[in-house]
Design a protein around this motif. Structure first.
Motif, PDB file in Angstrom:
ATOM      1  N   THR A  95      36.878  -8.198 -32.226  1.00 37.71           N
ATOM      2  CA  THR A  95      36.558  -9.727 -31.769  1.00 37.71           C
ATOM      3  C   THR A  95      38.077  -9.006 -31.606  1.00 37.71           C
ATOM      4  O   THR A  95      39.566  -8.593 -32.257  1.00 37.71           O
ATOM      5  N   ASN A 140      26.969  -9.632 -21.751  1.00 36.06           N
ATOM      6  CA  ASN A 140      27.282  -9.739 -22.693  1.00 36.06           C
ATOM      7  C   ASN A 140      26.659  -9.081 -23.844  1.00 36.06           C
ATOM      8  O   ASN A 140      25.339  -8.368 -24.165  1.00 36.06           O
ATOM      9  N   PRO A 141      27.347  -8.836 -25.240  1.00 36.73           N
ATOM     10  CA  PRO A 141      26.785  -7.890 -26.495  1.00 36.73           C
ATOM     11  C   PRO A 141      25.744  -8.045 -26.873  1.00 36.73           C
ATOM     12  O   PRO A 141      24.850  -7.156 -27.378  1.00 36.73           O
ATOM     13  N   GLU A 142      25.443  -9.020 -26.758  1.00 31.14           N
ATOM     14  CA  GLU A 142      24.111  -9.788 -27.496  1.00 31.14           C
ATOM     15  C   GLU A 142      22.738  -8.773 -26.778  1.00 31.14           C
ATOM     16  O   GLU A 142      21.508  -8.386 -26.603  1.00 31.14           O
ATOM     17  N   VAL A 143      23.337  -9.243 -26.217  1.00 31.23           N
ATOM     18  CA  VAL A 143      22.037  -8.635 -24.215  1.00 31.23           C
ATOM     19  C   VAL A 143      21.981  -7.078 -24.012  1.00 31.23           C
ATOM     20  O   VAL A 143      20.658  -6.428 -23.953  1.00 31.23           O
ATOM     21  N   SER A 144      23.360  -6.734 -23.581  1.00 31.13           N
ATOM     22  CA  SER A 144      23.128  -5.257 -23.729  1.00 31.13           C
ATOM     23  C   SER A 144      23.700  -3.941 -24.692  1.00 31.13           C
ATOM     24  O   SER A 144      23.005  -3.091 -24.667  1.00 31.13           O
ATOM     25  N   GLY A 145      23.648  -4.508 -26.103  1.00 28.78           N
ATOM     26  CA  GLY A 145      23.491  -3.636 -27.501  1.00 28.78           C
ATOM     27  C   GLY A 145      24.547  -2.730 -27.424  1.00 28.78           C
ATOM     28  O   GLY A 145      24.985  -2.049 -28.116  1.00 28.78           O
ATOM     29  N   GLU A 176      28.667 -12.723 -18.772  1.00 27.34           N
ATOM     30  CA  GLU A 176      30.016 -12.916 -19.381  1.00 27.34           C
ATOM     31  C   GLU A 176      31.146 -13.292 -18.200  1.00 27.34           C
ATOM     32  O   GLU A 176      32.055 -12.667 -18.368  1.00 27.34           O
ATOM     33  N   PRO A 217      32.541  -6.252 -25.692  1.00 27.44           N
ATOM     34  CA  PRO A 217      32.184  -4.740 -26.172  1.00 27.44           C
ATOM     35  C   PRO A 217      33.223  -3.911 -26.254  1.00 27.44           C
ATOM     36  O   PRO A 217      33.843  -4.345 -25.437  1.00 27.44           O
ATOM     37  N   THR A 239      30.841  -3.624 -31.100  1.00 23.60           N
ATOM     38  CA  THR A 239      31.613  -5.117 -30.817  1.00 23.60           C
ATOM     39  C   THR A 239      32.698  -4.976 -30.964  1.00 23.60           C
ATOM     40  O   THR A 239      33.098  -4.615 -32.041  1.00 23.60           O
ATOM     41  N   SER A 267      29.816  -1.723 -22.290  1.00 19.54           N
ATOM     42  CA  SER A 267      30.846  -1.704 -22.686  1.00 19.54           C
ATOM     43  C   SER A 267      32.255  -2.146 -21.874  1.00 19.54           C
ATOM     44  O   SER A 267      32.899  -2.624 -22.250  1.00 19.54           O
ATOM     45  N   GLY A 300      22.789 -12.302 -18.285  1.00 16.98           N
ATOM     46  CA  GLY A 300      23.789 -11.625 -18.628  1.00 16.98           C
ATOM     47  C   GLY A 300      25.041 -11.360 -19.112  1.00 16.98           C
ATOM     48  O   GLY A 300      25.385 -10.807 -19.489  1.00 16.98           O
TER      49      GLY A 300
END
Length: 230
Positions: free
Chosen positions: A186, A176-181, A114, A211, A184, A217, A112
């Motif tokens: 870019t 990973n933001p998809e895992v941690s919620g 990066e 994040p 985000t 984050s 989880g």
């Protein structure tokens, strides 16, 4: 009458002798007790009003036999300091921003997380060193920072010596933001500042969202290690 004439002559002789003795005594007394006279010369007394003369005496060029011009011995000129304690053109000393090139290596994800290596490469012609953590921040297209300042992971800094063309890397890690919620954003670029430097380097960011808000984050940095982290 004959006695008186002889006595007068004796008295005259005695008076003359006394007068001569007195003259000799007066002359001797003048030589011993007279006030010494000042003799003019070239020496200048060390007073406040003679500072220029003293300076002239110090800086005057010495004469040489035959009246020629004395030879001046010049001391070698030291290499100028670049303002950071490193002599210009010398080996060693820390790497300065102008001597480095920044890049971001390939992601090595896991559990989880990066994980990106932030790489600094010595592009100069001298050997220099890096020690400690880089500074880093994500920025948008206008150059404004997005997200919080990265935190430092625990670790013992070590001096990394970089010959021309060699690299050092520091890890940049976040959940990973998809895992941690986490919220985000870019970024357009990652701004990297070498240790103990003020001027940053900018690297285009092409790895997608990062994040920028929420409890998960945080972004973390590690100390520099030799190599590229590949």
């Amino acid at each position: 009458m004959a006695y008186s004439s002889r006595s007068s002559k004796r008295g005259a002789l005695l008076a003359g002798a006394v007068a001569a003795l007195g003259l000799l005594t007066a002359c001797g007394s003048q030589d011993v007790h007279s006030t010494p006279q000042k003799v003019s010369g070239t020496a200048v007394p060390a007073t406040e009003t003679s500072s220029n003369s003293a300076s002239d005496a110090t800086t005057a060029a010495p004469s040489t036999p035959g009246g020629g011009t004395p030879t001046t011995t010049h001391k070698p000129t030291a290499a100028p300091d670049d303002g950071t304690g490193t002599k210009a053109g010398s080996a060693g000393g820390r790497c300065h921003t102008s001597e480095l090139r920044a890049s971001v290596g390939r992601n090595n994800p896991g559990a989880g997380q990066e994980n990106f290596p932030v790489v600094l490469t010595n592009k100069s012609a001298r050997t220099c060193t890096l020690r400690g953590f880089p500074g880093a921040a994500f920025v948008n297209a206008s150059g404004s920072q997005i997200g919080k300042d990265p935190k430092r992971e625990s670790g013992s800094p070590a001096t990394v010596t970089l010959k021309p063309g060699q690299s050092a890397w520091a890890g940049l890690t976040f959940s990973n933001p998809e895992v941690s919620g986490a919220g985000t954003g870019t970024p357009a670029a990652l701004v990297v500042t070498p240790p103990d430097e003020r001027d940053p380097l900018q690297v285009a960011w092409t790895a997608g969202p990062v994040p920028v808000s929420g409890n998960s984050s945080s972004v973390f940095l590690t100390v520099f290690s030799p190599g590229t982290g590949a």
